[in-house]
Structures are given as structure tokens and as C-alpha cells.
Scaffold this active site. Structure first.
Site, PDB file in Angstrom:
ATOM      1  N   ASN A 127      28.066  56.086 -66.269  1.00  0.00           N
ATOM      2  CA  ASN A 127      28.478  57.493 -66.266  1.00  0.00           C
ATOM      3  C   ASN A 127      28.584  57.939 -64.809  1.00  0.00           C
ATOM      4  OD1 ASN A 127      28.760  60.243 -66.523  1.00  0.00           O
ATOM      5  ND2 ASN A 127      26.669  60.603 -67.293  1.00  0.00           N
ATOM      6  N   LYS A 139      29.657  60.675 -63.710  1.00  0.00           N
ATOM      7  CA  LYS A 139      29.476  62.138 -63.577  1.00  0.00           C
ATOM      8  C   LYS A 139      30.574  62.720 -62.698  1.00  0.00           C
ATOM      9  CE  LYS A 139      24.589  61.306 -64.121  1.00  0.00           C
ATOM     10  NZ  LYS A 139      23.314  61.921 -64.287  1.00  0.00           N
ATOM     11  N   HIS A 163      25.826  64.812 -73.528  1.00  0.00           N
ATOM     12  CA  HIS A 163      24.950  64.469 -72.395  1.00  0.00           C
ATOM     13  C   HIS A 163      24.057  65.673 -72.092  1.00  0.00           C
ATOM     14  CE1 HIS A 163      23.576  63.420 -68.388  1.00  0.00           C
ATOM     15  NE2 HIS A 163      23.920  62.176 -68.668  1.00  0.00           N
ATOM     16  N   GLU A 199      23.152  66.972 -69.456  1.00  0.00           N
ATOM     17  CA  GLU A 199      23.659  67.891 -68.426  1.00  0.00           C
ATOM     18  C   GLU A 199      24.651  68.874 -69.034  1.00  0.00           C
ATOM     19  OE1 GLU A 199      24.830  64.937 -65.540  1.00  0.00           O
ATOM     20  OE2 GLU A 199      22.719  64.449 -65.217  1.00  0.00           O
ATOM     21  N   GLU A 255      18.317  59.277 -73.917  1.00  0.00           N
ATOM     22  CA  GLU A 255      18.136  59.579 -72.498  1.00  0.00           C
ATOM     23  C   GLU A 255      17.086  60.680 -72.334  1.00  0.00           C
ATOM     24  OE1 GLU A 255      21.747  58.360 -70.009  1.00  0.00           O
ATOM     25  OE2 GLU A 255      22.150  60.361 -70.757  1.00  0.00           O
ATOM     26  N   GLY A 274      18.173  60.592 -63.283  1.00  0.00           N
ATOM     27  CA  GLY A 274      18.330  60.857 -61.857  1.00  0.00           C
ATOM     28  C   GLY A 274      17.035  61.072 -61.097  1.00  0.00           C
ATOM     29  N   SER A 310      17.516  56.462 -65.133  1.00  0.00           N
ATOM     30  CA  SER A 310      17.006  55.708 -63.984  1.00  0.00           C
ATOM     31  C   SER A 310      16.994  54.201 -64.194  1.00  0.00           C
ATOM     32  CB  SER A 310      15.619  56.234 -63.581  1.00  0.00           C
ATOM     33  OG  SER A 310      15.710  57.573 -63.133  1.00  0.00           O
TER      34      SER A 310
HETATM   35  C1  PEP Z   1      22.817  59.635 -66.966  1.00  0.00           C
HETATM   36  O1  PEP Z   1      23.118  60.657 -66.384  1.00  0.00           O
HETATM   37  O2  PEP Z   1      23.333  59.380 -68.050  1.00  0.00           O
HETATM   38  C2  PEP Z   1      21.846  58.750 -66.337  1.00  0.00           C
HETATM   39  C3  PEP Z   1      21.242  57.884 -67.085  1.00  0.00           C
HETATM   40  O3  PEP Z   1      21.639  58.914 -64.993  1.00  0.00           O
HETATM   41  P1  PEP Z   1      20.689  58.004 -64.043  1.00  0.00           P
HETATM   42  O4  PEP Z   1      20.933  56.563 -64.404  1.00  0.00           O
HETATM   43  O5  PEP Z   1      21.131  58.322 -62.664  1.00  0.00           O
HETATM   44  O6  PEP Z   1      19.290  58.392 -64.330  1.00  0.00           O
END
Ligand code: PEP
Length: 295
Positions: free
Chosen positions: A56, A58, A144, A146, A214, A220, A258
Site C-alpha cells: 500500500n 498510500k 483502510h 486511515e 491491521e 506506521g 509494520s
Molecule cells: C498500512 O498502512 O496498510 C500498513 C500496514 O502500513 P505500515 O506497513 O507502514 O505499518
């Protein structure tokens, strides 16, 4: 330097990021061959669910950098010739068509990060699932955290988007996950259950659905749940899916939050984990391919 900034900046110290171009590393990504497990252990039986490693990106990437990244990934995927796992990148909507073109013939899949529930109409600034499909996408991320936080997306909106994906011929990657306060209150499994029941439309099956777990607090941040916590969450998700589809055993469940090259093998070996949704680390070809190699 990668093109992430701010809270979601990818810190090499969280993993083993490298600024070397993939072409310098590609030969190191030879797959050991079917029959070797995710952590190097022998598989005694064939995998029933093909792992999916999804990136992703973003709101990151301008054409030149993004195309260079896509070309490195496509070259890496083509060179290794993985047939037992799938790699997908989800660039910003502006780049889906160009990245799909760059990935053509390599085996690298391309997806969207979001779609509107409607196919077309007076929805200024939005992108439909049909438009993503037309641009070369095969998948689309919906729900997601976000978008749930920034845009107020509810479970029913997410469900409508998943239905839109089906209408357009895309596979939705439905994201669910608890916040830190929900985890600390001991509500993780019930939150996941509520989100899943509200976000997955009737008609879900192994071929038309991917679910990504997630934890919001892991995205992040460089923090991850323990392997046992991931396994418990995924086992619960699969159990709840059993009430939503007769095909629950075949639905791929991704862990996201992460994931990086150095923790991928451990997280991907957790029970009921069939791949990863990767944010920051997916912006570095060598890192993303290292995660894929661990799947
Ligand atoms: C995400 O935003 O879907 C995600 C998993 O981000 P990160 O791997 O940076 O934690």
C-alpha cells in the site's frame, strides 16, 4: 531516499531497508523452491491458500520514482518467477494505469487504495472501481483504517465499496483492526467481529475476498502484536467468516502493520496468516521483495 514522510516515514532502523536499486539485489531473491516452508521448514503438504503480499503506497509517489520502483519490483518478480505466491502493489490512483503498464507481463499485480461505491456520477474527486479496473487494477483496498479515520468510512460504506469492487470485477481487500484503546480494553476480538460482519457483503467467497487484519496502533509505528496475538486474531476472523461464507477456509487473511524484511518470516508463519499488507516497507523494492521471499 524513499518518498515517505511524516508519521509513516519508513525508518531503515525498523528493518533492513536499503537504498540500493533492486537490480543490484535481484539475484539474491531466488526462491528456494516449492516444498520449503515460510521460515525454511519443509512443508509436508501443499499450501491451500496462495500467499498474497500487497503493498500500500498510500499518498506517496510521483511518476518518475514510482515507475522506477515498479520496474524494479516487476524485474524482481519476473526473475524469481514466483508461482506459489502473489505480489500486488497499490499505488495512488493517478499512477495505477502507468504502473499496470510497467508491470505488464511480469506477474506483478496492481490495485487501487480505495473506490467509490457507485460506478459513475456526480462524485467530484472520487474514483470508481470500474475506473480502477479500466486502468489495469485487479484488486482494491477498502476500509483502510486511515480512510475510516480520515473520511469517516463506516462498516456499511466499506461493505458497499466491496460490492462495487465485485461489480467491476476486482477483488476487495477488506481492512479491519482495533485501536490501541480497544485493545487495552480487551475488546480486540469483538471489534474485529463487528467490523467483519458489517464490512463483508453477502456473497463472499475465497475467490472474491481478501481480509486484512491491521491493528491501527501497529500501522506506521514500528510496533507489532506478538505472533500469538496475530494468530488469535486471525483464528477468530476465520471463525467469524465461517458464518458469512461457506468458503471461509479458502479466504486469504493478511496481516498488516509494520511488516518489514526482518520480521516478515515470523509474522507470516503465524497461524492463519496468508500474506501481508505492507505500507512503508513496500516503497523499497529490496525490502518488499524480502518480505515476499519470506511468505
Ligand atoms: C498500512 O498502512 O496498510 C500498513 C500496514 O502500513 P505500515 O506497513 O507502514 O505499518
Amino acid at each position: 531516499m524513499g518518498f515517505l514522510t511524516g508519521r509513516h516515514a519508513y525508518h531503515p532502523s525498523h528493518g533492513q531497508a536499503t537504498k540500493r536499486p533492486l537490480t543490484a539485489n535481484a539475484t539474491t531473491f531466488r526462491y528456494a523452491g516449492y516444498g520449503m516452508g515460510r521460515t525454511g521448514r519443509e512443508f509436508s503438504m501443499a499450501r491451500t491458500r496462495r500467499p498474497l503480499i500487497a503493498g500500500n503506497w498510500k499518498m506517496n509517489g510521483l511518476k518518475a520514482d514510482a515507475l522506477a520502483l515498479a520496474k524494479d519490483l516487476a524485474a524482481g518478480v519476473k526473475q524469481v518467477g514466483w508461482s506459489d505466491r502473489e505480489l500486488l502493489v497499490c499505488p495512488p490512483a493517478t499512477l495505477v494505469a502507468a504502473i499496470a503498464e510497467a508491470a505488464r507481463g511480469s506477474g506483478l499485480l496492481v490495485g487501487g487504495q480505495n473506490c467509490h461505491a457507485k460506478a459513475s456520477g456526480a462524485h467530484t474527486g472520487d474514483v470508481s472501481a470500474e475506473m480502477l479496473k479500466d486502468a489495469g487494477a485487479t484488486h482494491v483496498i477498502v476500509g483502510h483504517s486511515e480512510r475510516r479515520a480520515d473520511c469517516g468510512e463506516t462498516d456499511s460504506i466499506v461493505r458497499a465499496k466491496a460490492e462495487a469492487a465485485w461489480r467491476a470485477g476486482l477483488v476487495p481487500i477488506v481492512c479491519i483492526g482495533e485501536t490501541l484503546s480497544e485493545r487495552e480494553a480487551g475488546d480486540t476480538l469483538s471489534v474485529l467481529e463487528t467490523q467483519l460482519k458489517g464490512s463483508v457483503p453477502p456473497g463472499a467467497a475465497a475467490a472474491n475476498l481478501v481480509v486484512a487484519y491491521e491493528p491501527v496502533w501497529a500501522i506506521g509505528t514500528g510496533k507489532t502484536p506478538t505472533v500469538d496475538e496475530v494468530s488469535a486474531a486471525h483464528a477468530h476472523i476465520r471463525k467469524v467468516l465461517g458464518g458469512l461464507t461457506g468458503d471461509a477456509a479458502g479466504v486469504r487473511l493478511l496481516y498488516g502493520g509494520s511488516v518489514k524484511g526482518s520480521n516478515a518470516a515470523e509474522l507470516l508463519a503465524a497461524g492463519d496468516v496468508d500474506g501481508a499488507l505492507v505500507g512503508g516497507a513496500s516503497l523499497h523494492a529490496a525490502e518488499f521483495l524480502a518480505i515476499a521471499k519470506a511468505a
